[in-house]
Design a protein around this motif. Sequence first.
Motif, mmCIF file in Angstrom:
data_model
loop_
_atom_site.group_PDB
_atom_site.id
_atom_site.type_symbol
_atom_site.label_atom_id
_atom_site.label_comp_id
_atom_site.label_asym_id
_atom_site.label_seq_id
_atom_site.Cartn_x
_atom_site.Cartn_y
_atom_site.Cartn_z
ATOM 1 N N SER A 10 0.811 -1.218 0.000
ATOM 2 C CA SER A 10 0.000 0.000 0.000
ATOM 3 C C SER A 10 0.847 1.273 0.000
ATOM 4 C CB SER A 10 -0.985 -0.004 1.168
ATOM 5 O OG SER A 10 -0.285 -0.078 2.386
ATOM 6 N N GLU A 11 2.033 1.239 0.594
ATOM 7 C CA GLU A 11 2.876 2.438 0.589
ATOM 8 C C GLU A 11 3.447 2.759 -0.793
ATOM 9 O OE1 GLU A 11 5.332 -0.730 2.897
ATOM 10 O OE2 GLU A 11 3.246 -0.111 2.789
ATOM 11 N N ASP A 12 3.223 1.876 -1.770
ATOM 12 C CA ASP A 12 3.627 2.131 -3.157
ATOM 13 C C ASP A 12 2.583 2.922 -3.928
ATOM 14 O OD1 ASP A 12 6.020 0.535 -2.986
ATOM 15 O OD2 ASP A 12 4.771 -1.262 -3.183
ATOM 16 N N ALA A 13 1.423 3.190 -3.328
ATOM 17 C CA ALA A 13 0.275 3.737 -4.053
ATOM 18 C C ALA A 13 0.585 5.050 -4.770
ATOM 19 C CB ALA A 13 -0.919 3.901 -3.114
ATOM 20 N N ASP A 14 1.197 5.994 -4.088
ATOM 21 C CA ASP A 14 1.478 7.285 -4.734
ATOM 22 C C ASP A 14 2.462 7.124 -5.886
ATOM 23 O OD1 ASP A 14 -0.237 8.594 -3.013
ATOM 24 O OD2 ASP A 14 1.357 9.278 -1.660
ATOM 25 N N TRP A 15 3.507 6.311 -5.677
ATOM 26 C CA TRP A 15 4.469 6.074 -6.755
ATOM 27 C C TRP A 15 3.780 5.380 -7.934
ATOM 28 C CZ3 TRP A 15 6.205 1.813 -9.380
ATOM 29 C CH2 TRP A 15 7.260 2.057 -10.269
ATOM 30 N N LEU A 16 2.930 4.388 -7.636
ATOM 31 C CA LEU A 16 2.213 3.670 -8.689
ATOM 32 C C LEU A 16 1.359 4.624 -9.522
ATOM 33 C CD1 LEU A 16 1.134 1.143 -10.141
ATOM 34 C CD2 LEU A 16 -0.509 0.898 -8.253
ATOM 35 N N LEU A 17 0.635 5.515 -8.858
ATOM 36 C CA LEU A 17 -0.190 6.479 -9.586
ATOM 37 C C LEU A 17 0.682 7.298 -10.537
ATOM 38 C CD1 LEU A 17 -2.996 7.800 -9.977
ATOM 39 C CD2 LEU A 17 -2.346 9.404 -8.154
ATOM 40 N N VAL A 64 -1.032 -10.454 -9.813
ATOM 41 C CA VAL A 64 -0.073 -9.871 -8.880
ATOM 42 C C VAL A 64 0.511 -8.618 -9.515
ATOM 43 C CG1 VAL A 64 1.918 -11.183 -9.752
ATOM 44 C CG2 VAL A 64 1.882 -10.434 -7.361
ATOM 45 N N MET A 65 0.924 -7.696 -8.658
ATOM 46 C CA MET A 65 1.733 -6.570 -9.098
ATOM 47 C C MET A 65 3.049 -6.654 -8.341
ATOM 48 S SD MET A 65 1.142 -2.448 -9.047
ATOM 49 C CE MET A 65 -0.196 -2.530 -10.241
ATOM 50 N N LEU A 66 4.124 -6.552 -9.086
ATOM 51 C CA LEU A 66 5.464 -6.598 -8.504
ATOM 52 C C LEU A 66 6.144 -5.252 -8.709
ATOM 53 C CD1 LEU A 66 6.502 -10.085 -9.915
ATOM 54 C CD2 LEU A 66 5.590 -9.566 -7.633
ATOM 55 N N ILE A 67 6.913 -4.853 -7.720
ATOM 56 C CA ILE A 67 7.619 -3.574 -7.737
ATOM 57 C C ILE A 67 9.120 -3.849 -7.689
ATOM 58 C CG2 ILE A 67 8.013 -1.410 -6.480
ATOM 59 C CD1 ILE A 67 5.169 -1.592 -7.580
ATOM 60 N N ALA A 68 9.863 -3.156 -8.532
ATOM 61 C CA ALA A 68 11.333 -3.220 -8.482
ATOM 62 C C ALA A 68 11.826 -1.954 -7.806
ATOM 63 C CB ALA A 68 11.913 -3.318 -9.888
ATOM 64 N N GLU A 69 12.794 -2.124 -6.919
ATOM 65 C CA GLU A 69 13.354 -0.973 -6.222
ATOM 66 C C GLU A 69 14.850 -1.164 -6.026
ATOM 67 O OE1 GLU A 69 11.369 -0.862 -2.458
ATOM 68 O OE2 GLU A 69 12.569 -2.480 -1.656
ATOM 69 N N GLU A 70 15.538 -0.054 -5.843
ATOM 70 C CA GLU A 70 16.946 -0.119 -5.477
ATOM 71 C C GLU A 70 17.030 -0.574 -4.025
ATOM 72 O OE1 GLU A 70 19.451 3.268 -6.140
ATOM 73 O OE2 GLU A 70 18.448 3.709 -8.027
ATOM 74 N N THR A 72 18.582 0.271 -1.494
ATOM 75 C CA THR A 72 19.427 1.234 -0.795
ATOM 76 C C THR A 72 18.817 1.770 0.485
ATOM 77 O OG1 THR A 72 18.500 3.030 -2.106
ATOM 78 C CG2 THR A 72 20.536 2.006 -2.924
ATOM 79 N N GLY A 73 17.542 1.496 0.719
ATOM 80 C CA GLY A 73 16.895 2.010 1.924
ATOM 81 C C GLY A 73 17.339 1.229 3.150
ATOM 82 N N PRO A 74 16.953 1.709 4.334
ATOM 83 C CA PRO A 74 17.334 1.027 5.573
ATOM 84 C C PRO A 74 16.679 -0.348 5.719
ATOM 85 C CG PRO A 74 15.859 2.861 6.023
ATOM 86 C CD PRO A 74 16.224 2.933 4.574
ATOM 87 N N ARG A 75 15.595 -0.567 4.993
ATOM 88 C CA ARG A 75 14.934 -1.882 4.991
ATOM 89 C C ARG A 75 14.266 -2.068 3.640
ATOM 90 N NH1 ARG A 75 9.565 -1.344 5.496
ATOM 91 N NH2 ARG A 75 8.772 0.615 6.279
ATOM 92 N N LEU A 76 13.943 -3.317 3.301
ATOM 93 C CA LEU A 76 13.281 -3.615 2.037
ATOM 94 C C LEU A 76 12.014 -2.783 1.920
ATOM 95 C CD1 LEU A 76 13.284 -5.405 -0.483
ATOM 96 C CD2 LEU A 76 11.938 -7.061 0.779
ATOM 97 N N GLY A 77 11.839 -2.185 0.779
ATOM 98 C CA GLY A 77 10.643 -1.396 0.546
ATOM 99 C C GLY A 77 10.833 0.088 0.776
ATOM 100 N N THR A 78 12.046 0.508 1.051
ATOM 101 C CA THR A 78 12.279 1.931 1.286
ATOM 102 C C THR A 78 13.228 2.553 0.270
ATOM 103 O OG1 THR A 78 14.058 1.480 2.856
ATOM 104 C CG2 THR A 78 11.835 1.703 3.770
ATOM 105 N N GLY A 79 13.761 1.749 -0.646
ATOM 106 C CA GLY A 79 14.640 2.293 -1.670
ATOM 107 C C GLY A 79 13.830 2.909 -2.801
ATOM 108 N N PRO A 80 14.489 3.682 -3.665
ATOM 109 C CA PRO A 80 13.785 4.275 -4.805
ATOM 110 C C PRO A 80 13.178 3.190 -5.700
ATOM 111 C CG PRO A 80 15.976 5.225 -4.560
ATOM 112 C CD PRO A 80 15.894 4.066 -3.625
ATOM 113 N N ARG A 81 11.957 3.401 -6.108
ATOM 114 C CA ARG A 81 11.277 2.439 -6.979
ATOM 115 C C ARG A 81 11.744 2.644 -8.415
ATOM 116 N NH1 ARG A 81 8.387 4.325 -2.871
ATOM 117 N NH2 ARG A 81 7.209 2.879 -1.570
ATOM 118 N N LEU A 82 11.944 1.535 -9.094
ATOM 119 C CA LEU A 82 12.499 1.568 -10.448
ATOM 120 C C LEU A 82 11.529 1.070 -11.511
ATOM 121 C CD1 LEU A 82 15.980 0.037 -9.604
ATOM 122 C CD2 LEU A 82 15.425 2.458 -9.953
#
Length: 174
Positions: A10-17, A64-70, A72-82
Amino acid sequence: MNWTIRPYRSEDADWLLGAEIALQEHEIAIHDPRLAQSRLPGLPSYTRDYLDMLWEVLDRGQGVMLIAEEPTGPRLGTGPRLGLVAGSIVDEPWPLETADSTRFAYVSDIFVVPEARGSGLAQALLDALAAHFRAIEPSLTRLRINVLAANAVARGAYEKAGFIPYEVTYERKL
């Protein structure tokens, strides 16, 4: 370039839009001028309506929807989405085609941010989606994707990823 591919959250919502709006605007920009424009502007209201429909399709079709990210964040799911990829199972029986041809995995959406294009991310996303469908439905034998005829870069990427043109749709003005 390194990336991690994970399920949408759900925290991907804004990036997804934003990604879907960028994809829509890109498709408008490359639309063949000989044809009437068929794409609506990449506005948030239209895109939210599309995403509502997409989530229903994914839910119905074991998608399913899959997200690719760098990573680089402190935990999975916090890096820039690619990038992202989404798909579902389509089951459209047709009396003149084999059952494995009418029940297939379908890629409805794929997007890679401009700075990650050419890095192999699109192929990695498609491979991850294929692995998802092999795991949940081992009898599936086909993964299909549609592409605008004018999108030569995407067609090349899909062919590099092992896709072969199957059907071609032509359009003309009435």
